[in-house]
Design an enzyme around this catalytic site. Structure first.
Site: not given
Length: 365
Positions: A55, A190, A296, A301
């Site tokens: 703004e 990313r 990634e 995991l």
């Protein structure tokens, strides 16, 4: 540029908001355009944290171009702030400028704002409206909304695989399954994230830089490595340049000293099994103002994050190839009953070059 209705005004404001996709975090990506008599007289996008919000940028732009904003309409993609943070309240600036009307796509989920900005404008006699293109505004700031409402980042897990779901051969070879267009697109995802997370297995196998290279960005995301036993080599590429966070489960003063010398920070978050407490790590990242987390990592995991309910969305690139017996995307336990399957919904499916990009969201969100 001519603006003939509110839809066109907000569409243009969203285009301005997207200009800050790589830069505004932890602030939301906000665009603002000021219109008088169908003409855009000022426009702006939120700058880096501590600098002007959209703004203020739009008001300054109008002033620099010699336009009087009194009585004009401002289209803004999120409710103007009403609190003193690093910058003064935007709602005050709009009142002082004498705007006639403010159209906001959404109310701000920040409890310090949450409708108060629009209320202040209305109390000053400014006509207000909310809800126009709210869905698009939400998607642009999905991580900010997640952190404000859940205290958690929006976790997006990226994987590139063959059509039979394989990410690498058993000997570790994985470059390249998908084409250059998909790889560049992955770097754009990313770039919009606040942080990129991987595991020690990927660091040992690939020694990735884990940064943005295929698209231009003035800001590199934070890099995070899940490394329960602090097995990372202090010379690993992911540590170069400093600022990397390492989530660990055990304390080792000697290793920690070497890693701190490399510019890393150690975050100790053990669970009862001697591994990193992944849900607590997500909460910690929320406290550290991480809006979007881009994962990634390898199948192990990936599987752990999914099992523990830490993932909101899958970003999967599928190549029109078959690899056969190879490494898969997610190491998940075998099921004995289909009723136990994890459910997702396709959010978007799009062809990128020769490959297919799928955005799928877990239905528990």
């Amino acid at each position: 540029m001519n603006i003939s209705n509110d839809l066109e005004g907000m569409t243009l404001a969203l285009e301005w908001a997207a200009k800050g996709l790589y830069t505004t975090s932890p602030n939301p990506h906000i665009g603002c355009v000021i219109v008088r008599d169908g003409q855009v007289i000022g426009a702006g996008v939120t700058q880096q944290a501590g600098s002007d919000h959209a703004e203020i940028q739009a008001l300054k732009d109008a002033q620099a171009r010699g336009h009087d904003v009194r009585g004009a309409t401002a289209y803004v993609t999120l409710e103007p702030c009403n609190h003193h943070g690093r910058t003064p309240p935007c709602s005050d600036a709009l009142v002082r400028a004498g705007l006639g009307r403010v159209v906001a796509a959404m109310e701000d989920p920040n409890p310090l704002v949450a409708g108060q900005g629009m209320a202040k404008l209305a109390a000053a006699g400014i006509e207000i409206s909310t809800g126009l293109l709210a869905g698009q505004a939400y998607e642009l700031n999905i991580g900010f909304f997640s952190r404000m409402t859940r205290g958690l980042p929006w976790v997006r897990m990226k994987s590139a695989a063959s059509l039979d779901g394989m990410t690498a051969l058993h000997n570790g070879v994985s470059q390249w399954i998908t084409g250059p267009e998909a790889r560049a697109d992955g770097h754009a995802w990313r770039a919009r994230a606040c942080a990129i997370l991987t595991g020690i297995g990927t660091v040992k196998a690939d020694d990735p830089q884990l940064n943005v290279r295929a698209v231009e960005t003035p800001r590199q995301p934070r890099r995070i490595v899940v490394d329960s036993k602090l097995d990372i080599d202090p010379s690993a590429k992911v540590l170069q340049g400093g600022g990397t966070w390492i989530a660990a489960a055990v304390s080792d003063p000697e290793k920690e000293a070497a890693l701190r010398a490399a510019g890393a920070e150690i975050i100790l978050l053990p669970n009862a099994s001697g591994k990193v407490d992944l849900p607590e790590l997500m909460r910690e990242l929320g406290r550290r103002q991480i809006n979007e987390l881009h994962v990634e990592a390898g199948g192990k995991l990936n599987g752990s994050l999914i099992r523990e309910g830490c993932v909101d969305e899958l970003l999967v690139y599928l190549a029109p190839t078959l690899l056969g017996d190879a490494q898969g995307m997610f190491a998940l336990p075998a099921l004995t009953d289909l009723s136990h399957k994890q459910l997702l919904k396709f959010h978007e499916v799009k062809q990128i070059g020769e490959d297919l990009r799928i955005l799928a969201r877990f239905t528990h969100q």
